[in-house]
Write an enzyme that holds these catalytic residues in place. Sequence first.
Site, PDB file in Angstrom:
ATOM      1  N   HIS A 302       0.863  -1.197   0.000  1.00 28.01           N
ATOM      2  CA  HIS A 302       0.000   0.000   0.000  1.00 28.01           C
ATOM      3  C   HIS A 302       0.892   1.237   0.000  1.00 28.01           C
ATOM      4  O   HIS A 302       1.479   1.587  -1.024  1.00 28.01           O
ATOM      5  CB  HIS A 302      -0.915  -0.060   1.219  1.00 28.01           C
ATOM      6  CG  HIS A 302      -2.020   0.960   1.224  1.00 28.01           C
ATOM      7  ND1 HIS A 302      -2.323   1.770   0.152  1.00 28.01           N
ATOM      8  CD2 HIS A 302      -2.909   1.312   2.196  1.00 28.01           C
ATOM      9  CE1 HIS A 302      -3.338   2.548   0.451  1.00 28.01           C
ATOM     10  NE2 HIS A 302      -3.714   2.299   1.698  1.00 28.01           N
ATOM     11  N   HIS A 341      -2.381  -1.750 -10.919  1.00 28.60           N
ATOM     12  CA  HIS A 341      -3.115  -1.269  -9.752  1.00 28.60           C
ATOM     13  C   HIS A 341      -4.300  -2.186  -9.521  1.00 28.60           C
ATOM     14  O   HIS A 341      -4.838  -2.770 -10.467  1.00 28.60           O
ATOM     15  CB  HIS A 341      -3.585   0.175  -9.976  1.00 28.60           C
ATOM     16  CG  HIS A 341      -4.084   0.843  -8.730  1.00 28.60           C
ATOM     17  ND1 HIS A 341      -5.388   0.737  -8.312  1.00 28.60           N
ATOM     18  CD2 HIS A 341      -3.447   1.623  -7.816  1.00 28.60           C
ATOM     19  CE1 HIS A 341      -5.540   1.423  -7.190  1.00 28.60           C
ATOM     20  NE2 HIS A 341      -4.382   1.968  -6.865  1.00 28.60           N
ATOM     21  N   ASP A 397       2.731   5.537  -7.780  1.00 28.01           N
ATOM     22  CA  ASP A 397       3.988   5.336  -7.057  1.00 28.01           C
ATOM     23  C   ASP A 397       5.210   5.451  -7.971  1.00 28.01           C
ATOM     24  O   ASP A 397       6.312   5.727  -7.494  1.00 28.01           O
ATOM     25  CB  ASP A 397       3.991   3.952  -6.395  1.00 28.01           C
ATOM     26  CG  ASP A 397       2.813   3.769  -5.471  1.00 28.01           C
ATOM     27  OD1 ASP A 397       2.655   4.609  -4.572  1.00 28.01           O
ATOM     28  OD2 ASP A 397       2.040   2.810  -5.656  1.00 28.01           O
TER      29      ASP A 397
END
Length: 505
Positions: A302, A341, A397
């Site tokens: 996460h 994702h 990210d």
Amino acid sequence: MGAACKDDGNQSLTVTDNRTGKVYQIPITRNSIPATAFKAIKADPRTHWLTDRPEDETEQGLRVFDPAFQNTAVVESRITYIDGARGVLRHRGIPIEQLVEKSSFLETAYLIIYGQLPSGPSLKTFEDEVLHHTYLHQDVERNLATFRYDSHPMSILTSAFATLGAFAPEANPSLAGSKVYTNAASGNLEALKLMDKQILRIIGKAPTLAAAAYRVRQGRPFNRPPQGLSYTESLLYSMDHLSGTEYRPNPVFSNALDKLFIIHADHELNCSTATVLQAGSSLVDPYSAVAAGCAALYGPSHGGAAEACVRQLLEIGTPDNVPGFMAAVEKRERVLVGFGHRVYRNVDPRSTAIRKICDDVLKVTGKSPLLETALTLADLASKSEFMRSRQLYPNVDFFSGIIYYAMGIPLDFFPVLFAVPRCVGWLAHWRQSMLQRGGVKIWRPRQVYVGEGERDYVDVDARKESWGASVFDAPVQVTHGGDTMRNRLATYRDEAGKLHTRSRL
């Protein structure tokens, strides 16, 4: 024939239970069906004794088995909308791209929590209130100063939020009454004031706590939050200011952080937000719920993903090494971090918004070899049939880690910079849950039990070692330090007066 729910024409699902031949009509509302409707679909376990055990609870109705909530909606929400197939992310209806371009973090926070963009005076009041709550009680600072220098900053932040709750007993339903927040749903102004004060306190203190965690790692005294600086400027000031006067962080960095905070503010029912709601459903105080969210965000699947992405880019090294690494990915020998994702099956809209921020930061910090490697990797991945067929595209990210790394942020501090803005999303969903009509129902998922059936207790003298037991069926032997060995070989009497000796002398 049996009917679990009233037939609603075309807006229903017809279910035939082939065990019994009964037909059930399940209503469809907003392209969803109520899971509890399936409880009416029952069978007689005596007629299915070959396949059903008593533990299957067949006569109590069907259960919906959905490991990891892959297709289960647990709330009705007005906050954030995601269409993973089309790569859409909107907060209260406004696309994330527009918010990143035109808004500020605290303005977006107001939107996410309260539902509308604030007027000029309302925004000023909200900003002033948040920044009014940046200071910490000196006992909280003393508590933070007790952490080891090598503690992970997310451990410090998680503990710090829980500690804050101890300094607001009037905001704790366990002390002040279980309905101190749920009373707000009926328009109780005192309950609303109490609720919103805690929201302001948590958002205001989040950057101060984050900076304190950073300073603990540095072995430096804590800075007092500055007056007159913006939210992200206050964070950078509290992290970095050493001495002198009129210190002000580089505006490119504070602006980049503000935009990144908008991007990270909320993302619907992700793992940490679901954790906050799960904890909050017990009517625990919001500080404890946010601490639970921090604990969930901490995980490498996460909030720790940006750190993992940068570590992988550092491992790859130069752009010349990218083709070999991609070949290993396509052979399934390696996993490409920063792509794909759980929700998005298209380009993550946050990663698109982040790209310009990355360019702005690198103009100040200088050209980044890490970015060159990342761009080469993204280019090869976009041309890879292996990646396209699996709908694996760069996620948020991928570039956020590069920005933090270019700004000189330590890798293990990345999730802290995720947690600070995510407090807004956590609190927005928590507030929404407290305001729902009919009260808050405690979250209590069901399970499918596959363990032993009923069996009798066996006295200890009659027990035998289990045949076929594996390494998972008993504690593994733990290695102890030398002091444990010395204590075991010592002679002593315990509190009951029994003599213990294992010495060979």
